[in-house]
Design a protein around this motif. Structure first.
Motif, PDB file in Angstrom:
ATOM      1  N   TYR A  12       9.270  72.721 -24.301  1.00 47.96           N
ATOM      2  CA  TYR A  12       9.667  73.544 -23.167  1.00 47.96           C
ATOM      3  C   TYR A  12      10.148  74.915 -23.631  1.00 47.96           C
ATOM      4  CZ  TYR A  12       9.613  69.324 -20.283  1.00 47.96           C
ATOM      5  OH  TYR A  12       9.242  68.195 -19.607  1.00 47.96           O
ATOM      6  N   PRO A  30      13.038  70.066 -17.227  1.00 47.07           N
ATOM      7  CA  PRO A  30      13.182  69.583 -15.846  1.00 47.07           C
ATOM      8  C   PRO A  30      14.512  70.043 -15.244  1.00 47.07           C
ATOM      9  CG  PRO A  30      12.358  67.836 -17.249  1.00 47.07           C
ATOM     10  CD  PRO A  30      12.720  68.979 -18.158  1.00 47.07           C
ATOM     11  N   HIS A  76       6.866  74.157 -14.703  1.00 48.99           N
ATOM     12  CA  HIS A  76       6.500  73.080 -15.632  1.00 48.99           C
ATOM     13  C   HIS A  76       6.690  73.479 -17.103  1.00 48.99           C
ATOM     14  CE1 HIS A  76       2.807  75.505 -15.598  1.00 48.99           C
ATOM     15  NE2 HIS A  76       2.552  74.971 -16.785  1.00 48.99           N
ATOM     16  N   ARG A  77       6.822  74.760 -17.377  1.00 54.44           N
ATOM     17  CA  ARG A  77       7.000  75.253 -18.746  1.00 54.44           C
ATOM     18  C   ARG A  77       8.444  75.114 -19.244  1.00 54.44           C
ATOM     19  NH1 ARG A  77       3.889  81.053 -18.018  1.00 54.44           N
ATOM     20  NH2 ARG A  77       1.822  80.211 -17.610  1.00 54.44           N
TER      21      ARG A  77
END
Length: 146
Positions: A3, A89, A85-86
């Motif tokens: 991430y 969460p 999404h990168r």
């Protein structure tokens, strides 16, 4: 996939004629921007700024004697939903550190993450940029034509 850290550097580039460098994104051709990128682990924002300039346009600013100006300004903005999404969460916001850099527009640029670039007037940049924080940085930190 690793991430991205939700902290970035924005580098507004302008030339000796006070024109602003705009970059057209590959993943969204309607999105024009300045150099920007996420901080890597253990990296200071100014280090990210120099690295991103080298990565995105192929200019080693330090080797050319160009000095980044740290405006000691941070923006907090909501990450576009298409890019969430990168990030880890639950991450919704990014903190952006603002820099500017004057470079010589005669230097050849090598794009790695963008479709094309254009040198445009400050007014044209303000009309074309997508990001409000990028517009603000151009407005505040790019000198007006004398």
């Amino acid at each position: 996939m690793a991430y991205k850290k939700p902290e970035s550097a924005l580098v507004v580039l302008y030339d000796q004629h006070h024109r602003v460098l705009l970059l057209q994104r590959k993943d969204d051709p309607t999105f024009w921007q300045s150099v920007t990128g996420a901080l890597e682990e253990g990296e200071l924002p100014i280090e990210t700024a120099y690295r991103e300039v080298a990565e995105e346009i192929g200019i080693d600013a330090k080797a050319h004697g160009f000095k980044l100006k740290d405006h000691c300004k941070q923006n907090k903005y909501e990450i576009r939903s298409r890019w969430l999404h990168r990030y880890p969460p639950g991450t919704v916001f990014n903190t952006e550190n603002v820099f500017s850099l004057q470079i010589d527009s005669a230097l050849p640029l090598v794009l790695t993450e963008h479709l094309q670039y254009q040198w445009v007037s400050k007014e044209q940049a303000l009309a074309r940029l997508w990001s409000p924080s990028n517009k603000e940085a151009v407005s505040l930190f790019v000198p007006s034509v004398p």
